[in-house]
Scaffold this active site. Sequence first.
Site, PDB file in Angstrom:
ATOM      1  N   ASN A 215       4.564 -10.671  -7.301  1.00  0.00           N
ATOM      2  CA  ASN A 215       5.887 -10.082  -7.503  1.00  0.00           C
ATOM      3  C   ASN A 215       6.538 -10.005  -6.119  1.00  0.00           C
ATOM      4  O   ASN A 215       6.185  -9.137  -5.324  1.00  0.00           O
ATOM      5  CB  ASN A 215       5.743  -8.686  -8.131  1.00  0.00           C
ATOM      6  CG  ASN A 215       7.075  -7.962  -8.244  1.00  0.00           C
ATOM      7  OD1 ASN A 215       8.136  -8.551  -7.991  1.00  0.00           O
ATOM      8  ND2 ASN A 215       7.032  -6.684  -8.615  1.00  0.00           N
ATOM      9  N   TRP A 216       7.452 -10.931  -5.887  1.00  0.00           N
ATOM     10  CA  TRP A 216       8.081 -10.988  -4.556  1.00  0.00           C
ATOM     11  C   TRP A 216       9.042  -9.828  -4.336  1.00  0.00           C
ATOM     12  O   TRP A 216       9.495  -9.597  -3.218  1.00  0.00           O
ATOM     13  CB  TRP A 216       8.815 -12.314  -4.374  1.00  0.00           C
ATOM     14  CG  TRP A 216       7.927 -13.518  -4.228  1.00  0.00           C
ATOM     15  CD1 TRP A 216       6.565 -13.559  -4.362  1.00  0.00           C
ATOM     16  CD2 TRP A 216       8.340 -14.861  -3.906  1.00  0.00           C
ATOM     17  NE1 TRP A 216       6.119 -14.839  -4.143  1.00  0.00           N
ATOM     18  CE2 TRP A 216       7.175 -15.661  -3.869  1.00  0.00           C
ATOM     19  CE3 TRP A 216       9.583 -15.462  -3.674  1.00  0.00           C
ATOM     20  CZ2 TRP A 216       7.222 -17.019  -3.587  1.00  0.00           C
ATOM     21  CZ3 TRP A 216       9.635 -16.831  -3.398  1.00  0.00           C
ATOM     22  CH2 TRP A 216       8.461 -17.598  -3.353  1.00  0.00           C
ATOM     23  N   LYS A 217       9.403  -9.122  -5.399  1.00  0.00           N
ATOM     24  CA  LYS A 217      10.403  -8.049  -5.320  1.00  0.00           C
ATOM     25  C   LYS A 217      11.663  -8.599  -4.633  1.00  0.00           C
ATOM     26  O   LYS A 217      11.966  -9.776  -4.789  1.00  0.00           O
ATOM     27  CB  LYS A 217       9.814  -6.821  -4.623  1.00  0.00           C
ATOM     28  CG  LYS A 217       8.479  -6.390  -5.273  1.00  0.00           C
ATOM     29  CD  LYS A 217       7.994  -5.039  -4.864  1.00  0.00           C
ATOM     30  CE  LYS A 217       6.683  -4.745  -5.599  1.00  0.00           C
ATOM     31  NZ  LYS A 217       6.181  -3.399  -5.340  1.00  0.00           N
TER      32      LYS A 217
ATOM     33  N   HIS B  47       8.893  -2.542 -14.556  1.00  0.00           N
ATOM     34  CA  HIS B  47       8.244  -2.203 -13.282  1.00  0.00           C
ATOM     35  C   HIS B  47       8.633  -0.773 -12.905  1.00  0.00           C
ATOM     36  O   HIS B  47       9.756  -0.337 -13.149  1.00  0.00           O
ATOM     37  CB  HIS B  47       8.678  -3.182 -12.182  1.00  0.00           C
ATOM     38  CG  HIS B  47       7.824  -3.058 -10.964  1.00  0.00           C
ATOM     39  ND1 HIS B  47       8.013  -2.061 -10.039  1.00  0.00           N
ATOM     40  CD2 HIS B  47       6.747  -3.773 -10.543  1.00  0.00           C
ATOM     41  CE1 HIS B  47       7.082  -2.170  -9.092  1.00  0.00           C
ATOM     42  NE2 HIS B  47       6.303  -3.208  -9.373  1.00  0.00           N
TER      43      HIS B  47
ATOM     44  N   GLU C 128       9.503   0.463 -10.236  1.00  0.00           N
ATOM     45  CA  GLU C 128      10.698   0.560  -9.382  1.00  0.00           C
ATOM     46  C   GLU C 128      11.971   0.504 -10.235  1.00  0.00           C
ATOM     47  O   GLU C 128      12.972   1.138  -9.904  1.00  0.00           O
ATOM     48  CB  GLU C 128      10.658  -0.560  -8.325  1.00  0.00           C
ATOM     49  CG  GLU C 128       9.601  -0.251  -7.263  1.00  0.00           C
ATOM     50  CD  GLU C 128       8.932  -1.460  -6.626  1.00  0.00           C
ATOM     51  OE1 GLU C 128       9.469  -2.574  -6.741  1.00  0.00           O
ATOM     52  OE2 GLU C 128       7.871  -1.277  -6.009  1.00  0.00           O
TER      53      GLU C 128
ATOM     54  N   GLU D  25      -0.066  -0.405 -13.245  1.00  0.00           N
ATOM     55  CA  GLU D  25       0.301  -0.233 -11.842  1.00  0.00           C
ATOM     56  C   GLU D  25       0.486   1.260 -11.551  1.00  0.00           C
ATOM     57  O   GLU D  25       1.582   1.804 -11.767  1.00  0.00           O
ATOM     58  CB  GLU D  25       1.605  -0.971 -11.534  1.00  0.00           C
ATOM     59  CG  GLU D  25       1.516  -2.473 -11.702  1.00  0.00           C
ATOM     60  CD  GLU D  25       2.491  -3.194 -10.785  1.00  0.00           C
ATOM     61  OE1 GLU D  25       2.036  -4.099 -10.085  1.00  0.00           O
ATOM     62  OE2 GLU D  25       3.678  -2.832 -10.745  1.00  0.00           O
TER      63      GLU D  25
ATOM     64  N   GLY E 107       2.436  -0.335  -2.789  1.00  0.00           N
ATOM     65  CA  GLY E 107       2.984  -0.438  -1.443  1.00  0.00           C
ATOM     66  C   GLY E 107       2.486   0.640  -0.498  1.00  0.00           C
ATOM     67  O   GLY E 107       2.994   0.787   0.607  1.00  0.00           O
TER      68      GLY E 107
ATOM     69  N   SER F 188      -1.398  -2.326  -4.354  1.00  0.00           N
ATOM     70  CA  SER F 188      -2.169  -2.573  -3.124  1.00  0.00           C
ATOM     71  C   SER F 188      -3.409  -3.424  -3.368  1.00  0.00           C
ATOM     72  O   SER F 188      -4.447  -3.200  -2.757  1.00  0.00           O
ATOM     73  CB  SER F 188      -2.529  -1.253  -2.437  1.00  0.00           C
ATOM     74  OG  SER F 188      -1.341  -0.572  -2.025  1.00  0.00           O
TER      75      SER F 188
ATOM     76  N   GLY G  28       2.070  -7.376  -5.001  1.00  0.00           N
ATOM     77  CA  GLY G  28       3.328  -7.200  -4.276  1.00  0.00           C
ATOM     78  C   GLY G  28       3.206  -7.739  -2.861  1.00  0.00           C
ATOM     79  O   GLY G  28       3.305  -8.940  -2.615  1.00  0.00           O
ATOM     80  N   GLY G  29       2.964  -6.841  -1.906  1.00  0.00           N
ATOM     81  CA  GLY G  29       2.953  -7.217  -0.494  1.00  0.00           C
ATOM     82  C   GLY G  29       2.100  -8.433  -0.168  1.00  0.00           C
ATOM     83  O   GLY G  29       2.527  -9.327   0.584  1.00  0.00           O
TER      84      GLY G  29
HETATM   85  P1  13P Z   1       1.882  -3.836  -3.755  1.00  0.00           P
HETATM   86  O1  13P Z   1       0.852  -4.913  -4.007  1.00  0.00           O
HETATM   87  O2  13P Z   1       2.742  -4.122  -2.581  1.00  0.00           O
HETATM   88  O3  13P Z   1       1.271  -2.486  -3.750  1.00  0.00           O
HETATM   89  O4  13P Z   1       2.874  -3.873  -5.020  1.00  0.00           O
HETATM   90  C1  13P Z   1       2.348  -3.870  -6.290  1.00  0.00           C
HETATM   91  C2  13P Z   1       3.453  -4.112  -7.250  1.00  0.00           C
HETATM   92  O5  13P Z   1       4.340  -3.286  -7.412  1.00  0.00           O
HETATM   93  C3  13P Z   1       3.456  -5.385  -7.984  1.00  0.00           C
HETATM   94  O6  13P Z   1       4.392  -5.376  -9.005  1.00  0.00           O
END
Ligand code: 13P
Length: 248
Positions: free
Chosen positions: A9-11, A94, A96, A166, A172, A211, A232-233
């Site tokens: 997920n590149w966000k 998600h 967010e 999640e 993050g 994470s 994510g990251g």
């Molecule tokens: P991180 O891997 O950066 O914690 O993010 C997870 C995420 O929200 C994937 O959708």
Amino acid sequence: MRRNLVAGNWKMNGSLSANAALLAELKAGLGEVGCDVAVCVPSPYFAQCQSTIAGTALALGAQDVSVHVSGAYTGEVAASMLRDFDCKYVIVGHSERRAYHGETSELVAQKTLSALKSGLTPIVCVGETLAQREAGETDAVVGEQLEAVLELLDVSAIKKIVIAYEPVWAIGTGKTATPQMAQDVHAALRGKVALRDAESAAVVKILYGGSMKPDNAVELLAMPDIDGGLIGGAALKAADFLAIVAAA
Ligand code: 13P
């Protein structure tokens, strides 16, 4: 036997040049993959990513979808538009989007339906906040989030979704659920699906996200009810993402 899925997920990250560099490294490093792999990218980059990953083991995904088919919905992107760019997956609900855009479980359920109607595979995210975990509400919170989706689906559609657990406190932050903590929630989610349909529960994929990194992926992915990761990251660093794919 469920096949693992690793989805990045590149966000809201990337640029034409950064995407080109990342995808080139991913393509060069993928080799033979024993799992499904996807990148969920910001919508302005669908065309770039579609053409760059054509013919590779990478599939394209989106990060959100409208509940509407078309029309006067400024800023929204329809499921049919995602299909125009060969998107296979779309993330819905998600944390967010739930937190910053007020998305309710009912809206997330409608988005899941909208994705399925267009032949997309929705990756339905559920997860509790730290306060909810500390109050012992984890299973109730994720159960309610999943139930809202299951209620709208025909039994035959349940196996077409992917669920992503999640924990909000792990996103993050560098804090990961321990493999056993994640496994317990995954098992509870699969149990919830089984109450609707045992056959679907046996095949539906449940990803872990929060994470996930190369150094914890092996242990998490070894758990019986963890069928991949939503990353994510670490999805923005080719070496890290490839290491997680290798672990899966
Ligand atoms: P991180 O891997 O950066 O914690 O993010 C997870 C995420 O929200 C994937 O959708």
